[in-house]
Design a protein around this motif. Sequence first.
Motif, mmCIF file in Angstrom:
data_model
loop_
_atom_site.group_PDB
_atom_site.id
_atom_site.type_symbol
_atom_site.label_atom_id
_atom_site.label_comp_id
_atom_site.label_asym_id
_atom_site.label_seq_id
_atom_site.Cartn_x
_atom_site.Cartn_y
_atom_site.Cartn_z
ATOM 1 N N MET A 259 0.814 -1.217 0.000
ATOM 2 C CA MET A 259 0.000 0.000 0.000
ATOM 3 C C MET A 259 0.845 1.262 0.000
ATOM 4 O O MET A 259 0.324 2.354 -0.221
ATOM 5 N N ASN A 260 2.157 1.143 0.245
ATOM 6 C CA ASN A 260 3.022 2.315 0.213
ATOM 7 C C ASN A 260 3.370 2.682 -1.222
ATOM 8 O O ASN A 260 3.549 1.789 -2.067
ATOM 9 N N PRO A 261 3.494 3.979 -1.550
ATOM 10 C CA PRO A 261 3.929 4.379 -2.894
ATOM 11 C C PRO A 261 5.321 3.835 -3.181
ATOM 12 O O PRO A 261 6.185 3.823 -2.300
ATOM 13 N N ASP A 262 5.528 3.379 -4.405
ATOM 14 C CA ASP A 262 6.806 2.771 -4.780
ATOM 15 C C ASP A 262 7.858 3.845 -5.010
ATOM 16 O O ASP A 262 7.623 4.822 -5.713
ATOM 17 N N SER A 263 9.016 3.671 -4.409
ATOM 18 C CA SER A 263 10.133 4.599 -4.598
ATOM 19 C C SER A 263 11.427 3.866 -4.318
ATOM 20 O O SER A 263 11.443 2.777 -3.740
ATOM 21 N N GLU A 264 12.549 4.467 -4.724
ATOM 22 C CA GLU A 264 13.854 3.836 -4.497
ATOM 23 C C GLU A 264 14.153 3.724 -3.008
ATOM 24 O O GLU A 264 14.791 2.776 -2.557
ATOM 25 N N ASP A 265 13.714 4.717 -2.246
ATOM 26 C CA ASP A 265 13.975 4.707 -0.800
ATOM 27 C C ASP A 265 13.210 3.608 -0.081
ATOM 28 O O ASP A 265 13.604 3.178 1.012
ATOM 29 N N SER A 266 12.109 3.143 -0.667
ATOM 30 C CA SER A 266 11.272 2.144 -0.005
ATOM 31 C C SER A 266 11.742 0.713 -0.256
ATOM 32 O O SER A 266 11.239 -0.216 0.375
ATOM 33 N N THR A 267 12.718 0.524 -1.168
ATOM 34 C CA THR A 267 13.131 -0.826 -1.561
ATOM 35 C C THR A 267 13.678 -1.631 -0.385
ATOM 36 O O THR A 267 13.267 -2.762 -0.147
ATOM 37 N N GLU A 268 14.614 -1.045 0.379
ATOM 38 C CA GLU A 268 15.222 -1.770 1.504
ATOM 39 C C GLU A 268 14.185 -2.067 2.582
ATOM 40 O O GLU A 268 14.196 -3.158 3.171
ATOM 41 N N LEU A 269 13.309 -1.115 2.840
ATOM 42 C CA LEU A 269 12.254 -1.337 3.841
ATOM 43 C C LEU A 269 11.312 -2.443 3.372
ATOM 44 O O LEU A 269 10.895 -3.296 4.176
ATOM 45 N N ASP A 270 10.984 -2.461 2.078
ATOM 46 C CA ASP A 270 10.113 -3.509 1.525
ATOM 47 C C ASP A 270 10.729 -4.886 1.711
ATOM 48 O O ASP A 270 10.024 -5.861 2.034
#
Length: 275
Positions: free
Chosen positions: A227-238
Amino acid sequence: MYLLCIFGNLIIIVVVWAAPRLHTPMYFFLCNLSTLDMAYVSSIIPKLLDSQITGNNRISFTSCCTQLFMSVVCLTTEFLLLSSMAFDRYVAICVPLKYPIIMNKNACIILSITPWTFGTFNSLLYIFLISNLSFCNSKDISHFYCETKAVLRASCSDIKHVNIVIVSEGFAIGFIAFGMILTSYVFIISSILKIKTSSRRLKIFSSCSSHLTVVLLFCGSSLSVYMNPDSEDSTELDIMLSLLYVAVVPALNPLVYSLRNKEVLNVLRKFRVNS
């Protein structure tokens, strides 16, 4: 974690199958969950272990699609199956006198088959959508398995329609199922508080709180990813959140749902004595 998940869930299935006293709706759903968890981790973790040992991070397109198919099937099915299990516990604790009537054989079959069927058709939809995408020269997947959002990042096509499907299903399946689970537990906790015997109240509350903790871990981590918007910063958290619902929760389920249960432990002790 992989061995713990496989052996823990196998023990549950064997014990329930071998002990007639455990042939109840609760353990029927637990066997479904155990089968689902073993399928989930077996479609992802062995390839991850192989890449860690051999250093070969390559995966064929067919194997990638298989991982993606299984991950969507298992993720969707687990949401709906946890809803069925929460409903079973609600009926057992809140309306115990009607439990045999409501949770009859036909109801149990419907509540178990529906999640698997819906999960399978839902996964086929994703495979159809992704198989029609074109991919860039760089086919690197920034994840430890062929996760849906990670595969979409490698595509050169317009993926807006796929993202719309992901967000729509996140609300339709994830939040609605999660809401049903939480609502069931609100009624369950309310009924527990009305129990006069403190020891019995503590026993039931301890069991339900453990179940709810695992549900919150699974639903919270998976919904946060999709549900979070996709971004480069979110990759590691994902990736970190994915480890929770792909590896940690399936390994915890046998411990929380059954191996802390006195009925299961008594059956295991009986088997040990007889052997």
